[in-house]
Structures are given as structure tokens and as C-alpha cells.
Design a protein around this motif. Structure first.
Motif, PDB file in Angstrom:
ATOM      1  N   ALA A 120       0.817  -1.222   0.000  1.00  0.00           N
ATOM      2  CA  ALA A 120       0.000   0.000   0.000  1.00  0.00           C
ATOM      3  C   ALA A 120       0.846   1.265   0.000  1.00  0.00           C
ATOM      4  CB  ALA A 120      -0.948  -0.005   1.191  1.00  0.00           C
ATOM      5  N   THR A 121       2.109   1.161   0.416  1.00  0.00           N
ATOM      6  CA  THR A 121       2.978   2.346   0.405  1.00  0.00           C
ATOM      7  C   THR A 121       3.290   2.798  -1.020  1.00  0.00           C
ATOM      8  OG1 THR A 121       5.071   1.128   0.487  1.00  0.00           O
ATOM      9  CG2 THR A 121       4.032   1.676   2.606  1.00  0.00           C
ATOM     10  N   ASN A 128       8.184   5.429  -5.749  1.00  0.00           N
ATOM     11  CA  ASN A 128       7.390   4.579  -4.864  1.00  0.00           C
ATOM     12  C   ASN A 128       8.084   3.255  -4.587  1.00  0.00           C
ATOM     13  OD1 ASN A 128       5.432   6.561  -4.839  1.00  0.00           O
ATOM     14  ND2 ASN A 128       3.987   5.452  -6.125  1.00  0.00           N
ATOM     15  N   ASN A 184       1.048   3.519  -3.092  1.00  0.00           N
ATOM     16  CA  ASN A 184      -0.057   4.403  -3.473  1.00  0.00           C
ATOM     17  C   ASN A 184      -0.656   4.026  -4.827  1.00  0.00           C
ATOM     18  OD1 ASN A 184       0.158   5.987  -1.101  1.00  0.00           O
ATOM     19  ND2 ASN A 184       1.896   7.055  -2.018  1.00  0.00           N
ATOM     20  N   GLY A 185      -0.666   2.719  -5.124  1.00  0.00           N
ATOM     21  CA  GLY A 185      -1.332   2.226  -6.317  1.00  0.00           C
ATOM     22  C   GLY A 185      -0.509   2.176  -7.579  1.00  0.00           C
TER      23      GLY A 185
END
Length: 155
Positions: A11-12, A21, A14-15
Motif C-alpha cells: 500500500a505504500t 514509490n 499508493n497504487g
């Protein structure tokens, strides 16, 4: 590592599996124990392997067409990176595609290139240990390796 822990770490992102990321996730994961990094790698491989199915791999790339406007098929690499993008999108997306393969299709777009997510476990391991990742996972992530997902052998 539990599935809940895997999805919480994922989930870190952010998709999206952007460079920043994935780097952030690898750094966060590298601060955990080596068994946790290995556990993440195992869940990562299993999540990708479960998506290795004909109903997803035969979907065309959404933003490309072949000659004369016919659908452009996913290559083995594109299919792998698309599966990475689906996993990077998170647990809800990953689970939803199994019930509705049409929800997988948008991730074939170059907008969702998930290739960088493929390398997160190795990056985390190297950050944590200073050594290269050289261990296999229980599940193969290569396209067409899930025999249960492909009734007929693929070339």
C-alpha cells in the motif's frame, strides 16, 4: 510474512509502481529483518503467479493496435509487468480482477507499467545486506509458468 503485512507494505506504493514509490518501499522493507524480506519476496512471487492465467494473459494491450486495427497481444514481458502493476495497485484491485477479468485490462496500458515493482524484493535485500539477491522463490513469476492458469502449454 502474512498476507496482511504484504498488502500493508504494498500500500505504500499508493497504487503505482513508480521509481520513487518502489525505492521508498524497498527502503522501508530493508529496515526489516532478512526473514521478513524473504517473506515479502515469497508473497510477491505468489501474488504474481496467481495472476498468471490465460483469462488475463490473452487480453490485448488497451492503448495499442496491430496492423489494420486488430488488437495488440501482450508479450510475455508485458504480461509480467502488467501483473506487477495489478499487484502494486493493491489488495482490493488484485482481488477484484479474479471476479472480473475486465478489471485487469486497464493495467495493460503503458500508464501502469509495473516493471519496477518486480525488483523491490531484490533491492530491499541488497540494501539490508549489501549482497545481491540470488535465491529462488517458491513460485515462478515468469509468464505462462502457472500450469493451473494455462490449460494449453504456451510457446
Amino acid at each position: 510474512m502474512t498476507w496482511a503485512d504484504f498488502w500493508a507494505l504494498t500500500a505504500t506504493l499508493n497504487g503505482k509502481a513508480t521509481r520513487a514509490n518502489c525505492q521508498r518501499l524497498a527502503e522501508e522493507l530493508s529496515r526489516r529483518s532478512v526473514p521478513d524480506i524473504i517473506g515479502f519476496a515469497e508473497r510477491h512471487a505468489e501474488a504474481l503467479h496467481r495472476l498468471d492465467q490465460e483469462k488475463f494473459g490473452t487480453l490485448p494491450v488497451v492503448d495499442l493496435t496491430a496492423r489494420y486495427g486488430s488488437p495488440f497481444p501482450q508479450s510475455a514481458d508485458v504480461f509480467l509487468y502488467t501483473r506487477c502493476a495489478v499487484v502494486a495497485a493493491g489488495q482490493a484491485v488484485w482481488e477484484s480482477v479474479f471476479f472480473d477479468p475486465a478489471k485487469f485490462a486497464p493495467y495493460t496500458s503503458s500508464e501502469y507499467d509495473g516493471e519496477r515493482f518486480l525488483y523491490v524484493p531484490g533491492m530491499a535485500y541488497e540494501l539490508a545486506t549489501g549482497e545481491e539477491w540470488d535465491r529462488p522463490t517458491r513460485y515462478c513469476v515468469e509468464s505462462f509458468s502457472n500450469r493451473d492458469g494455462w490449460p494449453q502449454p504456451q510457446d
